[in-house]
Structure formats: C-alpha cells, structure tokens
Design a protein around this motif. Structure first.
Motif, mmCIF file in Angstrom:
data_model
loop_
_atom_site.group_PDB
_atom_site.id
_atom_site.type_symbol
_atom_site.label_atom_id
_atom_site.label_comp_id
_atom_site.label_asym_id
_atom_site.label_seq_id
_atom_site.Cartn_x
_atom_site.Cartn_y
_atom_site.Cartn_z
ATOM 1 N N ASP D 145 0.848 -1.199 0.000
ATOM 2 C CA ASP D 145 0.000 0.000 0.000
ATOM 3 C C ASP D 145 0.882 1.246 0.000
ATOM 4 O OD1 ASP D 145 -1.833 1.976 0.250
ATOM 5 O OD2 ASP D 145 -2.613 1.353 2.206
ATOM 6 N N PRO D 146 1.450 1.555 -1.145
ATOM 7 C CA PRO D 146 2.435 2.651 -1.173
ATOM 8 C C PRO D 146 1.830 4.000 -0.794
ATOM 9 C CG PRO D 146 2.037 1.779 -3.395
ATOM 10 C CD PRO D 146 1.310 0.902 -2.456
ATOM 11 N N ASP D 147 0.602 4.237 -1.179
ATOM 12 C CA ASP D 147 0.010 5.548 -0.890
ATOM 13 C C ASP D 147 -0.020 5.848 0.604
ATOM 14 O OD1 ASP D 147 -0.297 6.083 -3.508
ATOM 15 O OD2 ASP D 147 -2.471 5.812 -3.584
ATOM 16 N N ALA D 148 -0.211 4.797 1.406
ATOM 17 C CA ALA D 148 -0.296 5.000 2.852
ATOM 18 C C ALA D 148 0.982 5.616 3.417
ATOM 19 C CB ALA D 148 -0.581 3.667 3.550
ATOM 20 N N GLN D 149 2.132 5.370 2.752
ATOM 21 C CA GLN D 149 3.408 5.874 3.263
ATOM 22 C C GLN D 149 3.751 7.265 2.737
ATOM 23 O OE1 GLN D 149 4.710 4.326 5.674
ATOM 24 N NE2 GLN D 149 3.199 2.698 5.438
ATOM 25 N N TYR D 150 2.970 7.754 1.775
ATOM 26 C CA TYR D 150 3.386 8.996 1.117
ATOM 27 C C TYR D 150 3.520 10.185 2.079
ATOM 28 C CZ TYR D 150 4.047 12.695 -2.217
ATOM 29 O OH TYR D 150 4.575 13.763 -2.874
ATOM 30 N N PRO D 151 2.588 10.378 3.008
ATOM 31 C CA PRO D 151 2.763 11.508 3.928
ATOM 32 C C PRO D 151 4.072 11.433 4.734
ATOM 33 C CG PRO D 151 0.504 10.675 4.036
ATOM 34 C CD PRO D 151 1.270 9.713 3.191
ATOM 35 N N THR D 152 4.410 10.234 5.205
ATOM 36 C CA THR D 152 5.690 10.080 5.916
ATOM 37 C C THR D 152 6.861 10.413 4.997
ATOM 38 O OG1 THR D 152 4.646 8.269 7.108
ATOM 39 C CG2 THR D 152 7.029 8.502 7.341
ATOM 40 N N LEU D 153 6.748 9.998 3.758
ATOM 41 C CA LEU D 153 7.808 10.269 2.783
ATOM 42 C C LEU D 153 8.002 11.778 2.616
ATOM 43 C CD1 LEU D 153 9.747 9.066 0.711
ATOM 44 C CD2 LEU D 153 7.886 8.958 -0.923
ATOM 45 N N VAL D 154 6.910 12.517 2.507
ATOM 46 C CA VAL D 154 7.013 13.971 2.347
ATOM 47 C C VAL D 154 7.669 14.599 3.573
ATOM 48 C CG1 VAL D 154 5.705 16.116 2.096
ATOM 49 C CG2 VAL D 154 5.049 14.097 0.778
ATOM 50 N N GLN D 155 7.230 14.188 4.744
ATOM 51 C CA GLN D 155 7.831 14.716 5.978
ATOM 52 C C GLN D 155 9.335 14.441 6.044
ATOM 53 O OE1 GLN D 155 5.917 13.066 9.380
ATOM 54 N NE2 GLN D 155 4.195 14.516 9.359
ATOM 55 N N ARG D 158 11.225 16.606 3.602
ATOM 56 C CA ARG D 158 11.351 18.006 4.039
ATOM 57 C C ARG D 158 12.421 18.134 5.116
ATOM 58 N NH1 ARG D 158 5.211 19.211 3.515
ATOM 59 N NH2 ARG D 158 5.182 19.969 1.360
ATOM 60 N N ARG D 159 12.443 17.176 6.035
ATOM 61 C CA ARG D 159 13.467 17.221 7.092
ATOM 62 C C ARG D 159 14.870 17.106 6.512
ATOM 63 N NH1 ARG D 159 10.700 13.894 10.459
ATOM 64 N NH2 ARG D 159 12.096 12.203 9.867
ATOM 65 N N MET D 160 15.057 16.249 5.508
ATOM 66 C CA MET D 160 16.390 16.119 4.916
ATOM 67 C C MET D 160 16.834 17.434 4.264
ATOM 68 S SD MET D 160 17.093 12.353 3.425
ATOM 69 C CE MET D 160 18.774 12.361 4.064
ATOM 70 N N VAL D 161 15.872 18.144 3.661
ATOM 71 C CA VAL D 161 16.210 19.422 3.019
ATOM 72 C C VAL D 161 16.480 20.482 4.084
ATOM 73 C CG1 VAL D 161 15.307 21.287 1.563
ATOM 74 C CG2 VAL D 161 14.944 18.890 0.904
ATOM 75 N N ASP D 162 15.593 20.589 5.066
ATOM 76 C CA ASP D 162 15.699 21.678 6.032
ATOM 77 C C ASP D 162 16.809 21.456 7.058
ATOM 78 O OD1 ASP D 162 13.601 22.879 4.764
ATOM 79 O OD2 ASP D 162 12.078 22.210 6.182
ATOM 80 N N GLU D 163 16.928 20.216 7.549
ATOM 81 C CA GLU D 163 17.858 19.985 8.663
ATOM 82 C C GLU D 163 19.213 19.455 8.227
ATOM 83 O OE1 GLU D 163 15.743 17.606 11.542
ATOM 84 O OE2 GLU D 163 13.999 18.948 11.413
ATOM 85 N N GLN D 164 19.231 18.664 7.153
ATOM 86 C CA GLN D 164 20.516 18.095 6.725
ATOM 87 C C GLN D 164 21.080 18.821 5.503
ATOM 88 O OE1 GLN D 164 21.106 13.827 7.024
ATOM 89 N NE2 GLN D 164 19.007 13.532 7.696
ATOM 90 N N GLY D 165 20.327 19.747 4.948
ATOM 91 C CA GLY D 165 20.857 20.515 3.832
ATOM 92 C C GLY D 165 20.840 19.797 2.499
ATOM 93 N N LEU D 183 6.816 13.812 -5.427
ATOM 94 C CA LEU D 183 7.599 14.353 -4.314
ATOM 95 C C LEU D 183 8.335 15.622 -4.738
ATOM 96 C CD1 LEU D 183 8.224 13.531 -1.344
ATOM 97 C CD2 LEU D 183 10.352 12.558 -2.180
ATOM 98 N N HIS D 184 8.857 15.619 -5.943
ATOM 99 C CA HIS D 184 9.504 16.818 -6.488
ATOM 100 C C HIS D 184 8.536 17.996 -6.429
ATOM 101 C CE1 HIS D 184 12.016 18.732 -9.979
ATOM 102 N NE2 HIS D 184 11.736 19.588 -9.043
ATOM 103 N N GLU D 185 7.302 17.768 -6.879
ATOM 104 C CA GLU D 185 6.271 18.823 -6.822
ATOM 105 C C GLU D 185 6.082 19.331 -5.391
ATOM 106 O OE1 GLU D 185 4.244 20.405 -9.164
ATOM 107 O OE2 GLU D 185 5.755 19.529 -10.498
ATOM 108 N N ASP D 186 5.979 18.373 -4.456
ATOM 109 C CA ASP D 186 5.588 18.734 -3.101
ATOM 110 C C ASP D 186 6.740 19.309 -2.276
ATOM 111 O OD1 ASP D 186 2.970 18.045 -3.508
ATOM 112 O OD2 ASP D 186 3.173 16.002 -2.759
#
Lengths: 234, 234, 234, 234, 234, 234
Positions: D145-155, D158-165, D183-186
């Motif tokens: 059920d890949p869709d179920a994981q999508y929100p976690t994936l987005v979070q 975002r953390r990798m971009v904001d906190e790890q650069g 994900l690129h879009e979001d």
C-alpha cells in the motif's frame, strides 16, 4: 615588531635581511645543538623548546618561529603560549599550496621522508603533495659545506618537476633553505624557502592581529594551578 | 611471552587477568606520574618514556604497551626499538573500525578532544569517526573515584549512539577503560577497552612474528655512532 | 576457545600450530572447492558459506575465520551471527596499517587486482595502500606447487619496496600466505600472513569480549519470523 | 533497442512508458521473490541473478537493469557479460551528483542504511551524500500500500532538506521510486527515481556504444575452460 | 525533444545522427570562435555563453549541451536557467566512473592539464582519475586535420592503459571526441566521446523529468528585480 | 612595495592603515560596481577584472589583491600575469587552517553558501571547514549600514562556535571583513579579516620573492602570438 627565531645560532643576520621595515629578529637557540633527523631526535629536543618559547613570550616577543622544518612540538608550544608560533613546514606547505596545484618537498636524507609525509597529512595539504625526495646527505654535512650539495639539489629538483610533475618545490630542511632563490632561477618553478616564508608568516599574523585558537590548542590544565609565572603570562 | 605495560602502577593484576595463557605482564611505570591531558603534558613525558622502552627492549621483553590513550611518542619509540610497541588508541581505533562503520570516542575532558581527533586522522581511521565527546571530568578525578562518573558515562554513550549515530564506542582514556564491558551491557553497542585491546594486540603481533617496519620508523641516525648499548640492542 | 576456519581442508595443523595455548582450531570447509579469483566466483560460493557459518555459531564456536583473502560475504555473515567473524584481508590490512605507513599487496593473478583495490577502499585503509601486484600465477597452480613460485614472489616483493615505496607487504592470497615469514627474511620488510593474522584477530576479539556491532550488521529481518533455529541461535 | 529489467513482475508497463521511442522493455524476474533488506538477502539472491543476466545476454538484449536499489551482484554480473548492466543506485547517485552538491537518500527501514552508505562509498560519491534516512516501513508493506506511506515520505524529505541541507533526493528503494515526480512537486528539490534513471542510463550507454571495462570487470577465469555456452556468448 | 548544442558550427549533422528518435539537435554557436585552452580563454567566452543559453531557454529548448570539454561557466549557466544544462566533462567523467574504476583523460596540449585535473576534483570523481595526458597538439591544429593526430592518439592511449593503469579513457577535447569509437576498437578499453555522452545525458535528464537543483544553483539575486524578460523566463 | 587592490572604491585608507612600512596600497576598481552574490555575477565581472589586472602588472605594481571574497577569476588572472595575485578567500582559508583545526565561514546571504563550499574544496581546505552560515542580509544592505547587522553577526558567530564546533571564523564577505577584530573580542575565537589577511599575503609573497607557478597557471596560448603588449609584459 620583535620576532624570536628558535634555532641554530648564526642565522640572525640573514633572517634580519629578510624582515620588513620595523621588524627585529633575534635568535633564541635554546638547547638546539645538532641536527633533527628523526621523531626520536625531536622528542628529546622539545622539552627545551617548550621552555624557550615560554620565556620568549614572557620576554615580550610578538611571535616565535621554530627553526626546524619538522615543526617539532608545534602543537604543545601553541598550547603553552598566546603569541603566534609559526612552523616553517606548516607555513611553507600552505603557501606553496596557494602557488601551485602540485608541490614537491626536497629534504636531506631518506630517513626523514616518512616524518615529512605525515606532516603534510597533519596539515591536510597532502592532496597537493606529489612526493618527498632526499638528496642523500645528512643535515650536518649540508650545514658544513652546503655548496657541495647544490648540484645534487638541482638534479633532484629537475627530476621532481619532470618525472613527478611538481609545479613548485619546498626546500624541506633548514640548512638547504638558503638555496631557494638560486634554485628557482636554475629550475624555473617557485622554490619555497621555509625559513623566509616562516618569518614572513610571523609578520603576517602579527600584522593581522591573529594568533592560534585556544579552542584548538587549549592551555594545559596541568599548568593552571601550578605556576604564577604562567598565569601572569596569559 | 613477556609484555611490558608502560603506565601507572596498580594495573598489573587486571592486565594479567586479561592475558592469554603463557603471557606475563609487568608494569614499567617510567616517570609516569599524573595525568596526560595536553600535547604539552605528552612532550614532557616522552623523553622518560623513550628511555623506559629502550630499557624494556634490552631487558628482553617481547612487546611494550604504552599506558596512555593518546599514544604519546609512539613514532619515536618505534624508531628506537625493534620489538612491537602498541599504542592503545591506534589498536582500539583499528579494531573498532573492523567492528562497526561508525565509531565514537568518549574521553575525560574537552581539552583532550582536538588531540584525539588529530590522532584518528594520523591513523587514517577518521572516516570511521563520528565524533569525540567528553564526560567533563579531569583524568585524576576519574582515577580517584571512577564509579562516581559511571552514570555520566552511560548518558554520554547513549547520546553518541542516538544522536551521532555511533555504532561502536571507544573509552578514550586509560582510567575509564575498565568500564567497557559494563557499558557494553548497559548501552548495547561494542565498547572497546583500549588497554585490553592494546594488550591483545601485543599478543597478536608477537604471536604472528610481526613488528613495525624499519622503513617507516628508521633507527635514529643520531644514535648510530654514539652508543654501543644501542647497537647491541639492535 | 574454539575457532572455526572456513576454508580448504589440509590447513588445520598449521593453523593449530599458530594458535595460543588453550585455543582449538577446526576446519569447516563448507562447499569450498577450488579457487576464488573473481567477484563471480565469490557470489557462487557465499550462500554455502552463510549456511556453514550459521552452523558454526550453533555448534558453539567462539569465532570464525573466513578462509579466502577476498573476505567473501563478510558483511552478510556478520548480519547472520553474533560471534566474531574475521576476514583475513580486513584483519591484515588493519594490522599492516599499524606497522607501516605504506603497504603493498601481492596476489596471484592480475584479474584479482581490481577486487582487492576495492576491498582496501571498503575498509578505508586505501590511504596506506601503495599498490596491488600479482605474480602472474593462478591460485590453483600456486597451491599445487607453491615453492615453484617463490622466486617470482621475492622479485615482486623487492620491486614493490624499491619502486613503489612499500614499507610492509601483505600476501594477498591464502595459498601464498605461508611464505610470509621466509619472505620477511629475504626482503627485510614486515610481510603479513593473512591467515595467521586472521587467526590471531579471532583470538584478540574473543579474548577482549568483542564482536561486530549489530547496528552496523543488523540481523536480517527476512529471518526474524521464519526460523526457530535462528531465533534460538540469537 | 531491447532492455531487460531484472526485478519484480508488474512493472513492465510503467517502465515501457518511460522508454524512448524504439526501445522495448521486458521483465526477467529471475528468482526475485520478496524484498531485499540486508546483505544476507542479497547474497542469497545473487546466484539466480547471475544466471538470469547470463541468459539475457545470450537472448540478445542490449542492456540489463538490475531491479533492486542495492545493486546486488553488480560487479559479478559485469564480469560475466559484455552488455551494459546498470545498477539503479549507481546510476541515480551519479546523476544526482550532477544535479546538486548535496544529496540525500530516503529508504524503507533503518536496517538498510549502513548498506546504502557503503554503496555510496563504493561508487565514490559519498562526498555528495548528506545522509541516508528511512521512513520506518518494511519494503513489502510499502509495496502492498504505497500511498499510505506517502505523507511520511514527504515529511522525511522536508526534514532532509531543512535539517541536513539536502539539495536533491534519491528514493532509495524500488517500491518508493514511483513517487519521485510527485515528491519533487511537493518538496521542491529534484527527486531521483532510480528505476527511471536506471532505464535511461541503459539507453544512454547503448546509444553511446559504451559498456563496462573488461579490465575493471574481467571475465571469470573459472568459466574460461569450462563452458562452451559462455565462450560462444563472448 | 529539442536540444541546443552551444559550440562550433558544423557538428549538427553528426550530433543529430547520435540522437534518439524524436530528438532534434540545433547548434547555437554564440560567440564561439576558436579554441578554449586556458581559464583565461574560458572567462572571455562565458558572458556570451550566458546570454546564448538564456536565449535558448526562452526559445523553448528542453536542454542545452555546452560545446567545450572544459564545461566553461557551467555553474553560472545553471543559476540562470531552469532547463538542464550538460557539461561534456561532467557527464563523461561520471559515466566513465560507472564503466571503470580507473579512468584516464587524453587532451590536446599540456597547458590544459591543470584545468582538467581541477575539473575532476570539482566533480568529486578524482578518485577514479589515473591521470590526464596530452598529445602535444593545439586544438585548432587537431580541428584542421584530425586524422593526422590519430596515430599519436593511439600511442598515448596505449601508454595510459599500460603504464598508468587506465581501464577506460575519455577524449578530453571536443575536436578529438569523434575518434572515440575507432580508438575503442584499436586500444580495447571503453573510450568515452564527451559530446555523444553529453547529448545522451541531455536526453536522459529530459526523459527522466530532471534538472539541476535550485538550492545548489540559485537564481542570481542581481537579476530578480532587474529584468522582466528573466522573470518571464522563470 | 606597491600593491593594487582591485575592488570597490573607498577602502584605500583602511587598507593602507594595515600595510607594513614601505608598502603603498592603491585601489583599481575596474568595472566593480555592486555586489557579487552568484557565479553568474562573477562571470560578468571577470573579463573586466582580467583587463584591470593586466594593466596593473604593466603599471609596475608588485602584487594584486582581488577585492571580493569569492576570488573571482583567480585562475585566469594568474595565467595572464606573473606578479602574485592573492584571493582573499584562498589566503584566509589557508591562514585560518593554520590557526585552528575547525573553521567556520560567515557570509551575507544563503545563495552564496554553495559557491563558498566549492571554493573551500577547490583549495583543498574543506577538511578544516565545519560549515558556512549566512546572516540573511544582502551584500549591498550590509555595505549601506554595516553596524545594523553586527548583532546578528555576533549571534551567528556564537552559534557556529557552540553548535558546529568552529574554533576560528572567517568573515566571508568583503563588506563584513572590517568587523573581524571586534568580533574576536566579543566571541573569543580568532576571526579572520580576509581583506587584511589578503593584503598581508601580498606582502608575504613579494617579501619572499614568490609568485604562482607558471606550470599550474600557464600563459594562455591564445595570447602568445596576438599581442605585443602582452609579450612585453612577460
């Protein structure tokens, strides 16, 4: 500006001739007697050096230049004092890395080579280093009759340029340092004189109001309580 | 097999308890008195250490283990002697690098951290090192009452695992070394006891007929002509 | 202490002769039949090796030594078991890096060289590696008549020291390992026997109560639910 | 141009939709059944993969794409065949390194992280890698059920971009790959789909008449004499 | 898909012959006139290149390929536009690093060598680079009569393989690029044609909906307020 | 000694105040008008800079100091002239690496950060770099009212020391450089003023008779035949 050179006697005049206007160079030879050609030699020499540089700071000098290319005890000395202390190897490796992408070091004898390779790694300039080569002559023999070694020096330098791709050279021994300018003429690549560059780096640091970080080189806790002299010095 | 431990008195019994059958451990404390917490401290200690290890070799020991995690004077000692000399930091960093991809070191006070980082670089294991952390307690205080520091040690270890991603830990101070096994139980990652691993590395090298290369650590030329004792020792 | 050697039959006696007092060595040859001279060969061999080492752990051995210098499957085996597993390449590369700044590997045939270079990088000891050279002889031919290759081995070793600057050597092939001591005599630099050093590293790890980190080598989740045998083994 | 995808059934249509005009994609699932989440899993899978890719070459395909982000057995497969074989991790790490200075990988579960870090080192792109993070969900659960994981994936992204650069991201798991464009879009940074980039890299290599070097990946000597089929295939 | 080649006129036909079905290649030569053989030459060329690529984006092209192996101005161009911009050196160094562990570059004249070494470092692929060698012929002379240099090219390539251990080669000069396939035949290792691989990398990026990260290459703040044209282009 | 500063007008007086006795500083602003905050900005600026420095050499200056922390066009300028040319970033990164093991850079805005990271890599001092942080203020705003940004600068500096472990700082923007001494007072770690250190590095190089290697930075062949002025200049 007063700079103390901690090395063999007899070089004050030439060091002074390299100094900028308004800069005085004095030699504090400490227990320096003979050549340093191994880590073992360095370790026996360092306790006296530490004492000498501690005294140099208390005597009001603005900076100290270590007189041996291996930069013996540089980290320990910096822990002890607040004035800038320059190691000729560190200064010349960094300066050479600005002048050329590929740097070679020429030293006296083969036994010194592993130490100098480790030094370049310690300073993180090893990516610039194409190699360390020796001219096969002990330091004291060079000091006794430096001119006799010059032809070998030229040959070695040319081989480093032609075969190892060196684009600049460092004369990695205080007793060979004085041939840098002549070698540059004869070989055609920048040749760094570590004593001269070391002296100039002292001037640079004092002139820019800079010294080493006390977070990298903290004052030894063993001295904190023990000595009024030191606490005054700081 | 006879192994000399060059460190503070009072540890012979526990070292002997770790030794393999047929191995004898003796302490040669040299001038070791107090804690080594800076490069400055190391440099004052090393000349005595060199003399002690020279004597250890002449006394027929099979290997020497330096008793301080900073591996003071390791390169100089190896130049002087032919028997294997083990530094606890070098041995435990290499062993930890085989057990885990990411290694953390815990040491006594913050002043020691820069030295230990440089040591990991010197041994080229810095790609395994996630960090060096201290427990904020001077070495002599740990030695006086090590149990008092244990809770802080556990907390520090857990933080290194959880926040820095350490997958194995090294107890980077001889006086904390003895908590390795208990810490492993409490934190769940391998905890390297540098004195125990250092002793075992002595056994490994002697047992495999290996010692350091004399091309990397050449005998000091300054000693070649000067001393019959040394030439006999070689 | 019981150590399992997972490699060709016929080496138990010599391995036992290297072991410390109180250590027993047994061979578990698994499906080992023939030479491993490519990644392809390794991959075909590894599933049997995994099964063998799983059984070794359940049989109560204290450690396992992989019998091939390429350390086939080392990461997978460590995931599977909790006892220390030693790869002879990993152990000898780390030990050689403590003995010398510059290390050379001699192997059987040229096809093996790229794999061994990648192995040195995997273990992060490539900064010590001056090169990998082969003697131009397939592994099985060496095994059939090892003495016939010894002169070539000596020549290759001398060239690595003289031309590439190797300060220590590793015999990077189980079938050449046994010449290490003789080669040391003939060439004058430390020559690491990877099987002997691997065996000693097993003793070191068991003797220091150490094994690999389960954060670096986690137990495979595919096995967690599937097998009672494994959950018992853990 | 015919490209074989060696991975789970059911992806042929989407892969074909990404292919350029004139390119045909077929799936050869081999013994692929289930998830690969450890080195152990990989080693059990690889012998079947080797056989499958050997057959793919004999069937006249122009290139093969390995269907698992860990690039299992990539070196062994390349030794065996002459057609280009692409690993999705290798291809996407190199492509991401051209798009951004700092790259993050997002994978399924924490157990996979050490393997992926080692993979980035193997390919020498670790200087671009800011970290590997997991979404805490086993591969088979994602696949179910890949869709179920999508929100976690987005979070996580975002953390990798904001906190790890992280300045670009790689979806380090075949079952998450298909979310790259969304994900690129979001999240707003390039998100690399390793299967799509892997397919395109097959096209690039075939289109540029390139394949791996047989000096880096020599044909296994163990196969040279043994099999007519192989010698024909070469 | 429309790809703009920013380089000398007269190569459109051969580039088009390499393109996939449905891909159109057009040349936008900008101010390109003559050879680029130094950083100095590059800097004079880049302002015109920036303008040209800005226009290419506004004209609706899908990607741009820089026509010089030194990748002049690549970072600046990427800041300016959002369409993927490919440098032939970056693309071919990364692709070659996937095909072989050890890569050599052959270029026109020795003066170019330091620039290309720095380029390999910039892209972090220098661990794959065994060396950069020149054939001793200025770019314009090659362009005038490329066949005349082919024998020298073959000799140089063979020496890089035999003496420096190159396992794949890159033709590091646009004017030599066209010999890649013939050289592969004659020397037996993969020879990368940077223009062909660069074109294919454009196709890969467009085909995978990827472009460079705007966190790595931010739009110049100096342009934000100044120009309607640019804000429309974004 | 005459040193040309190639940067914004209005700094001559303060630069002269930093100069040693006997050194004259003059400003040659070239086309410098505004801030350089991207590679794009740099590339537009460099052709004018090249012309300016060419004229500086012909006018008999002893050295040139580039007036922007990003060292725009440094390699191209060095190809063109024989007098030493100093980049403030290169000089201050090397000097800071001698003063501390871990160095942080503070710059104006976040867009500049990727460029400065790449610069530290280009100079091979990235192993000293703990990070680059911005104060979130465009260069021209700083220049307009530098005092307004000082409190943010102090906060940023403290965070780099406390959270990132910086042991020395570099003020990575010409317009912030002048706060170095005050920041050192307030934060307690060495703070490098890149313009002052750059000026002193000019003095060092001239005073030690050194300049860049013409093997690393060869004279552009495109100029050899074309211009009498240049051949005279050489």
């Amino acid at each position: 500006m007063r700079i103390a050179y901690v090395g063999p006697e007899g070089r004050t005049r030439v060091l002074q001739s390299w100094a900028s206007q308004g800069v005085t160079v004095e030699t504090r030879s400490g227990n320096f007697n003979g050549a340093i050609e191994s880590s073992y030699d360095e370790y026996l020499y360092i306790p006296g050096l530490l004492e000498t540089v501690g005294r140099i700071e208390r005597d009001g000098f603005d900076a100290a230049l270590i007189g041996c290319f291996g930069d013996p005890g540089l980290d320990g000395v910096r822990e002890l004092v607040k004035i800038p202390v320059v190691g000729p190897a560190e200064a010349s490796l960094h300066v050479a890395s600005m002048l050329a992408d590929r740097v070679g070091i020429i030293t006296a004898t083969g036994e010194i080579i592993p130490m100098l390779r480790r030094l370049a790694e310690r300073y993180h300039v090893d990516r610039h280093l194409v190699g360390v080569t020796d001219i096969g002559c002990p330091v004291l023999d060079i000091r006794r009759d430096p001119d006799a070694q010059y032809p070998t020096l030229v040959q070695t330098a040319r081989r480093m340029v032609d075969e190892q791709g060196a684009e600049a050279l460092i004369l990695g021994c205080g007793s060979m340092a004085f041939y840098a300018e002549r070698l540059h003429e004869d070989v055609g690549v920048p040749c760094v004189n570590p004593l001269r560059v070391g002296l100039k780096m002292c001037e640079l640091l004092v002139g820019a109001s800079l010294t080493h970080s006390k977070l990298t080189y903290p004052f030894p806790s063993s001295l904190r309580a023990s000595s009024e002299v030191h606490s005054v010095a700081r």
